[in-house]
Design a protein around this motif. Structure first.
Motif, PDB file in Angstrom:
ATOM      1  N   HIS A 133       0.855  -1.189   0.000  1.00  0.00           N
ATOM      2  CA  HIS A 133       0.000   0.000   0.000  1.00  0.00           C
ATOM      3  C   HIS A 133       0.888   1.236   0.000  1.00  0.00           C
ATOM      4  N   LEU A 134       0.736   2.062  -1.014  1.00  0.00           N
ATOM      5  CA  LEU A 134       1.529   3.287  -1.128  1.00  0.00           C
ATOM      6  C   LEU A 134       0.817   4.426  -0.416  1.00  0.00           C
TER       7      LEU A 134
ATOM      8  N   VAL B 208       5.451   3.323   2.469  1.00  0.00           N
ATOM      9  CA  VAL B 208       4.608   2.198   2.050  1.00  0.00           C
ATOM     10  C   VAL B 208       4.334   1.294   3.245  1.00  0.00           C
TER      11      VAL B 208
ATOM     12  N   THR C  53      -3.109   2.426  -3.668  1.00  0.00           N
ATOM     13  CA  THR C  53      -2.444   3.729  -3.555  1.00  0.00           C
ATOM     14  C   THR C  53      -3.341   4.798  -2.954  1.00  0.00           C
TER      15      THR C  53
ATOM     16  N   HIS D  63      -5.235   7.244  -0.551  1.00  0.00           N
ATOM     17  CA  HIS D  63      -4.808   7.759   0.750  1.00  0.00           C
ATOM     18  C   HIS D  63      -5.733   8.892   1.184  1.00  0.00           C
TER      19      HIS D  63
ATOM     20  N   ILE E  71      -0.519  10.764 -10.858  1.00  0.00           N
ATOM     21  CA  ILE E  71      -0.430   9.316 -11.064  1.00  0.00           C
ATOM     22  C   ILE E  71      -1.226   8.924 -12.304  1.00  0.00           C
TER      23      ILE E  71
ATOM     24  N   THR F  73      -0.928   2.276 -11.997  1.00  0.00           N
ATOM     25  CA  THR F  73      -0.194   1.447 -11.037  1.00  0.00           C
ATOM     26  C   THR F  73      -0.354  -0.010 -11.455  1.00  0.00           C
TER      27      THR F  73
ATOM     28  N   ILE G  10       4.693   2.464 -10.276  1.00  0.00           N
ATOM     29  CA  ILE G  10       3.841   3.650 -10.252  1.00  0.00           C
ATOM     30  C   ILE G  10       4.266   4.538 -11.414  1.00  0.00           C
TER      31      ILE G  10
END
Length: 376
Positions: A73-74, A91, A205, A207, A219, A222, A244
């Protein structure tokens, strides 16, 4: 409510991945030899022996590979260094495997044991765990948070939050409209390749709707893939690559470099409308324009590493400089015709240059657009 829907979708996807991982591990566990179940009285002080003392150093089943699932998980990419071709990311690495030797009787109303921080690291020293490492990491990685969960049926889940600084292979041909790929590569170090199987579990990713990359990036995509990497010479190890793809927001360079350069080109174009006898005035304007190009070029070169190929912005600077040289040569020719009393030729050359300079400008723009799109 607009932010709740993607959160729910992502959470559902993550729990679905966990369910799939548990199913795969259950199949792997069913094929392993039956291991006696250890009993644990109702009290943490009387928990299984492996909690407090070294017990298992080898993989659960030496006869077949142990399946290790890894998810990433970024949280955030905090820093990108163009010159050094490095990035720093926060991460959470999740590892999932099955060890039948860790089975215990549920007690205290719970079917799992949880260990955090230092306690988790102490328990990990007592049992076998996959020594997953970040293959392309640079220097030491900060590990602030660790959560180890061992279930009564022998399934193990290890979550570690890591701040990792990694290298990446930069692609600057289409700079500043480039797309960069940041890879986080995981592999298992120090164990025989036939003792484990490393497979990806998920890569998330999201958040809380916040920016997870620096402000000058977006982005794009991914992905993750599994394969082998050459760890040492002629020595390969299973690996998972989490990628990414980020797109640079070129607005800063558009306003600070491309538009000023277009203004410089228009300024140089005006010299063809100045009286043909004003040679020194022409030369002053072209000289100012040329020095402006050199100053802006030195400015942008501070942000870029020394690459052995042309970049989009470098091509535009080069074409602008060539147009400045052309304007100087044209003014010298016009001055020569004036000095030799051939005003008709001077008039003809100025008139032709007005059109040719405009065509050269459009041609330069077409080259820049094509180059940026081709190497993007």
């Amino acid at each position: 409510m607009a932010g709740a829907w993607p959160a729910a979708v992502r959470a559902a996807g993550r729990w679905a991945a966990i369910g799939l991982a548990s199913t795969l591990l259950a199949i792997s566990a069913a094929t392993a030899q039956e291991t006696p179940v250890s009993s644990a009285p109702a009290g943490l002080d009387q928990a299984p022996a492996w909690v407090s003392e070294p017990s298992f150093a080898l993989p659960p089943d030496t006869a077949r590979p142990t399946l290790v699932l890894a998810g990433l998980h970024l949280h955030e990419i905090t820093d990108v260094r163009l010159g050094e071709q490095e990035f720093t990311a926060i991460v959470t690495l999740t590892q999932h495997w099955n060890d039948p030797r860790l089975r215990f009787e549920p007690f205290g109303g719970s079917n799992k044991l949880e260990f955090q921080e230092e306690t988790a690291r102490e328990v990990l020293n007592n049992i076998w765990s996959p020594a997953i490492m970040f293959y392309n990491a640079i220097g030491n990685n900060l590990v602030p948070n660790t959560l180890l969960t061992v279930y009564a049926d022998g399934f193990v889940n290890l979550e570690t939050q890591v701040t990792v600084r990694s290298s990446y292979e930069a692609r600057f041909r289409s700079f500043p409209f480039d797309i960069q790929r940041f890879d986080v590569v995981l592999t298992i170090f120090g164990q025989r390749n036939d003792s484990f199987r490393l497979e990806p579990m998920w890569f998330t990713t999201w958040h809380d709707g916040a920016e997870i990359v620096p402000a000058d990036y977006d982005i794009v995509d991914t992905t993750f893939s599994a394969g082998d990497i050459e760890f040492l010479e002629d020595t390969y190890s299973p690996a998972i690559t989490f990628s990414i793809d980020v797109e640079r927001r070129g607005g800063y360079y558009l306003w600070r470099h491309f538009l000023p350069l277009i203004g410089v080109i228009i300024l140089m174009w005006t010299v063809f409308f100045i009286t043909r006898t004003s040679f020194h005035d022409r030369l002053k304007i072209i000289s100012i324009a040329f020095l402006t190009v050199i100053t802006l070029l030195l400015w942008v070169n501070r942000d870029l590493p020394r690459v052995p190929y042309l970049t989009t912005i470098g091509i535009f600077y080069g074409l602008t400089a060539m147009m400045a040289v052309g304007a100087i040569l044209e003014s010298l020719m016009v001055n020569h015709y004036v000095q030799t009393d051939r005003m008709d030729r001077a008039f003809w050359l100025d008139r032709l240059s007005r059109y040719m300079f405009g065509v050269a400008f459009l041609f330069a723009l077409a080259i820049v657009v094509f180059y940026a799109a081709y190497f993007r």
